[in-house]
Scaffold this active site. Sequence first.
Site, PDB file in Angstrom:
ATOM      1  N   HIS A 264      13.431  -0.285   5.495  1.00 26.76           N
ATOM      2  CA  HIS A 264      14.473   0.251   4.616  1.00 26.76           C
ATOM      3  C   HIS A 264      14.429   1.759   4.508  1.00 26.76           C
ATOM      4  CE1 HIS A 264      15.666  -3.763   3.551  1.00 26.76           C
ATOM      5  NE2 HIS A 264      14.405  -4.048   3.293  1.00 26.76           N
TER       6      HIS A 264
ATOM      7  N   LYS B 156      21.360   2.828 -10.856  1.00 27.75           N
ATOM      8  CA  LYS B 156      22.160   2.263  -9.759  1.00 27.75           C
ATOM      9  C   LYS B 156      23.325   1.405 -10.269  1.00 27.75           C
ATOM     10  CE  LYS B 156      19.246   4.119  -6.945  1.00 27.75           C
ATOM     11  NZ  LYS B 156      19.487   5.557  -6.933  1.00 27.75           N
TER      12      LYS B 156
ATOM     13  N   ARG C 211      20.872  15.435  -4.425  1.00 28.79           N
ATOM     14  CA  ARG C 211      19.915  16.411  -3.880  1.00 28.79           C
ATOM     15  C   ARG C 211      20.283  16.714  -2.439  1.00 28.79           C
ATOM     16  NH1 ARG C 211      17.501  12.690  -0.514  1.00 28.79           N
ATOM     17  NH2 ARG C 211      17.167  10.659  -1.457  1.00 28.79           N
TER      18      ARG C 211
ATOM     19  N   GLU D 263      30.280 -12.851  -3.471  1.00 27.74           N
ATOM     20  CA  GLU D 263      30.459 -11.468  -3.065  1.00 27.74           C
ATOM     21  C   GLU D 263      30.923 -11.437  -1.616  1.00 27.74           C
ATOM     22  OE1 GLU D 263      26.963  -8.801  -2.723  1.00 27.74           O
ATOM     23  OE2 GLU D 263      27.345  -8.413  -4.841  1.00 27.74           O
TER      24      GLU D 263
END
Lengths: 175, 499
Positions: free
Chosen positions: B235, B116, B293, B200
């Site tokens: 999630h 990631k 995928r 951020e």
Amino acid sequence: MFFEAESDGTKYQVTVNESKTHWRVGLKPEGKEWVYHQIRKEDYMSLDQTVSFLFRDSSYLVDVIAKGTEYTVYTRGAYKSLKIYNEEKLLHESLKSGGGFGGGASLNSGMPGKIVKVFVKAGDEVKEGDPLLIMEAMKMENEMRAAAPAKIKDVLVKAGDNVESGATLVTFEKK
Amino acid sequence: MFKKVLIANRGEIAIRVTRTLRELGITSVAVYSDADRNGMHVMLADEAYHIGPPPSKDSYLNIEKIIEVAKKSDAEAIHPGYGFLSESAEFARAVQKAGLTFIGPTVENILAMGDKLASRDLMKKAGVPIVPGTDGPVKDVETAEKEAKRIGYPVIIKASAGGGGKGIRVVLEPKELASAFRACQSEGQNYFKDDRVFIERFIQNPKHIEVQVFGDKKGNVVHLFERECSMQRRHQKLIEECPSVSVPPEVRERLGAVAVQAAKSIQYVGAGTIEFIFDNNSKEFFFMEMNTRLQVEHPVTELVTGYDLVKEQINVALGNALSFKQSDIKMKGHAIELRICAEDPVTFTPNPGTIRKYRTPRGPFVRLDDCGYPGYEVPIYYDPMIAKLICWGSTREDCIVRLQRALAEYMLTGIKSNIVLHKNILQHETFLNGSYTTQFIDQQIAGKKQRELFMFVDEDVFLISAAIEAYNQSKSKDVSDYNLASQWKRTGRQKALRT
């Protein structure tokens, strides 16, 4: 025919009488008055093992699954488990739990799964919220905790056991 | 064309792939674990092979065994579906080494996007937007103010080691920055012995928007528009739709272009999805990750574009150029997918068991990718999803009405399912107007009582039905009922009782 029922923690007295054309269902929630429903047989009809139930102008497809005293009713994506006791079962239940019905004298599994870990043994005293065991079902580990203070009477499973839905895992002694 | 393809998966996706294989005249090979002998995917395939005990690691993740079966059955290629080995570079490599074709991206593609953090750096270099933030820790208030201005408000200040609500502050306006910065620094020091602090951009109304991309071995890459997957619980996605009502046409164009640019930068081959976090206030989007995928929710893209994505995967795996150009790909109407899972609609916990009644929705523009049937035992070992209900409509409104209609036809008993949860969401104002974010379920649905979710049912129906069934059961055991049991039956029963 007379029954006692329990739904969402409310106790009911129930009568069902059958005539050629109707069912007459009487419901009396604890502390309230009797309410009677006249259900025409053509409005409660078994079709292909499913019941088509026309009630208050609504059409329900109903499936009722009975396991001993537990009746689970499914309709429109909703479901509800109720306890229904006839006279014979009322007697049986009162012997089992030592008076009254629906006592929580044991921890039962709500789904089939595998026991991962057991934290307690017979004779242990547990507080509310103490972990009893971890059970794995569908890729998730679930920790089962004590719902109230209790003394462990017996632990009927060990790590690695596969258990069925409804199996008794741990029994408690009343404190 | 391949003559025979093995599907290294189970459940609805194995069936989905089998369908396209059959349409192409390719023999399909299913694999199954001990827990799946009764699986619908086994019954619908041309051939089926046992690959091991129920736990995934011993069966659907057993690379050696799956390749052995592929060779034994003379399959030329393997389709991995989604989940299990679909994003395993090791598996893709092993398939190639065995002289078979992996129907999916290249090993390099999988490796590039597998990590990631590394993939985010890679995308940043390729010019793909990522959530703006500081490159390293910020030392003092002056630097923090400068950085926050550069990043753009609102910002979130995070202590490097922060967590559990400690060392995290959201700052909406510049005047709140200094005190929030000092608080984070000091909480970081006091609770975690680490006063390093990062800044951020804070995404206030986050949506999950992803873009379907497709590449071939000749260097062509196209996109097939976006899917919105903001409806999530634990999630995990619950509802997906195409297109997203929150994406204006000019942003859609940019989204597609950026996704193609990202996929091209790694010479992507096959079906892939680039996931973005989307700021519904500013309409900015930032790269999160790429899934190398076929996605669970690919049917919504199929319904609005008219392309069979599995068929295209096979086409690309054969080394052919993509069968469509970017300019060929048009969107028509609206499609929404609902994931139907064997789970408690109140707590969202899986609830496996045996399905008793199963009557599925039918009718115009309804697609059901499922693996259930009456008497099917949903195994405890795998994902609890048993069906995907997908509807198409000429508009989003038509599509939603059709889904409501289809859900009303769906009868599934014996296990708990989230059908009733979907019914509730489909009539919630925030879903209907499209403004829902990834926090919708946590904020609007979670914590609802069962009674509220079951508003479609008159409470008395449960009690009356159970009472009549209890009566019928007792009656059938009762031989003293002269009216209903014939004398012959009574005599027979009494006789039986004596032995």
